[in-house]
Write a protein that holds these residues in place. Structure first.
Motif, PDB file in Angstrom:
ATOM      1  N   THR A  87      32.876  42.439  37.863  1.00  0.00           N
ATOM      2  CA  THR A  87      34.414  42.645  38.413  1.00  0.00           C
ATOM      3  C   THR A  87      35.476  42.884  37.299  1.00  0.00           C
ATOM      4  O   THR A  87      35.119  42.880  36.217  1.00  0.00           O
ATOM      5  CB  THR A  87      34.949  40.898  38.838  1.00  0.00           C
ATOM      6  N   GLU A  89      39.657  43.373  36.639  1.00  0.00           N
ATOM      7  CA  GLU A  89      41.000  43.087  36.628  1.00  0.00           C
ATOM      8  C   GLU A  89      41.752  43.814  35.813  1.00  0.00           C
ATOM      9  O   GLU A  89      41.585  43.749  34.472  1.00  0.00           O
ATOM     10  CB  GLU A  89      41.441  41.629  36.511  1.00  0.00           C
ATOM     11  N   LEU A  91      44.885  44.882  33.607  1.00  0.00           N
ATOM     12  CA  LEU A  91      46.195  44.064  33.333  1.00  0.00           C
ATOM     13  C   LEU A  91      47.205  44.722  32.697  1.00  0.00           C
ATOM     14  O   LEU A  91      48.308  44.530  32.724  1.00  0.00           O
ATOM     15  CB  LEU A  91      45.650  42.984  32.268  1.00  0.00           C
ATOM     16  N   TRP A 121      35.699  41.508  28.625  1.00  0.00           N
ATOM     17  CA  TRP A 121      37.212  41.931  28.448  1.00  0.00           C
ATOM     18  C   TRP A 121      37.129  43.207  27.503  1.00  0.00           C
ATOM     19  O   TRP A 121      36.283  43.284  26.934  1.00  0.00           O
ATOM     20  CB  TRP A 121      37.951  40.764  27.998  1.00  0.00           C
ATOM     21  N   ILE A 131      41.826  44.984  30.176  1.00  0.00           N
ATOM     22  CA  ILE A 131      40.855  44.404  31.511  1.00  0.00           C
ATOM     23  C   ILE A 131      40.019  43.152  31.123  1.00  0.00           C
ATOM     24  O   ILE A 131      39.695  43.045  29.842  1.00  0.00           O
ATOM     25  CB  ILE A 131      39.717  45.688  31.382  1.00  0.00           C
ATOM     26  N   GLU A 132      40.059  42.447  32.189  1.00  0.00           N
ATOM     27  CA  GLU A 132      39.076  41.158  32.138  1.00  0.00           C
ATOM     28  C   GLU A 132      37.919  41.143  33.451  1.00  0.00           C
ATOM     29  O   GLU A 132      38.315  41.919  34.456  1.00  0.00           O
ATOM     30  CB  GLU A 132      39.883  40.015  32.246  1.00  0.00           C
ATOM     31  N   GLY A 133      36.892  40.426  33.063  1.00  0.00           N
ATOM     32  CA  GLY A 133      36.180  40.714  34.353  1.00  0.00           C
ATOM     33  C   GLY A 133      34.940  39.736  33.877  1.00  0.00           C
ATOM     34  O   GLY A 133      34.851  38.905  33.097  1.00  0.00           O
TER      35      GLY A 133
END
Length: 147
Positions: A87, A89, A91, A121, A131-133
């Protein structure tokens, strides 16, 4: 021929971390564009990008996120890893010339399900997450320990 030692579940522990540092260059963008064909003007046209709220060209989010692939295949889990999911995200934007540090931390190991759950991340040079996931990986089976 080089021998590769396959990672086993015994090599991994919850809390184990690995990182990879990379400065994003114009050449990286050129290679990424050549591979993907993504010529969005936000990534290739400084005049266009300067009129957006970013104020300048930004690197493709997936270019930055691709650092996770190296972590999976070479660090955690490592040689013999199978990348099952990731996944993401996004940011913050990543600008050309920024230095990124991609991180993996094992949060769960389930040998019965054959899954390694990994917090992922990417930080920029200012220590801010861009980015995080979460990644899920497993390990090759049925092979000799060294190939």
């Amino acid at each position: 021929m080089t021998a590769f030692k396959l990672t086993t579940y015994d090599d991994l522990v919850v809390g184990q971390k690995a990182s990879l540092t990379k400065t994003i260059t114009e050449e990286d963008l050129s290679h990424f564009i050549a591979i993907t064909g993504d010529t969005n003007p936000l990534h290739v046209d400084d005049s266009f990008a300067s009129q957006t709220f970013f104020g300048q060209q930004i690197a493709h989010g997936m270019l930055s996120a691709s650092l996770f692939s190296t972590l999976v295949g070479l660090h955690i889990p490592g040689i013999g890893a199978i990348y099952k999911s990731q996944t993401l995200e996004f940011l913050r934007p990543v600008f050309i010339g920024e230095t990124l540090c991609a991180w993996f931390e094992i949060v769960e190991i389930d040998q019965e399900k054959e899954e390694i759950v990994i917090k992922s991340w990417i930080e920029n040079q200012d220590g801010k997450n861009v980015i995080e996931g979460k990644a899920v990986a497993s390990l090759l089976r049925g092979l000799k320990n060294e190939i």
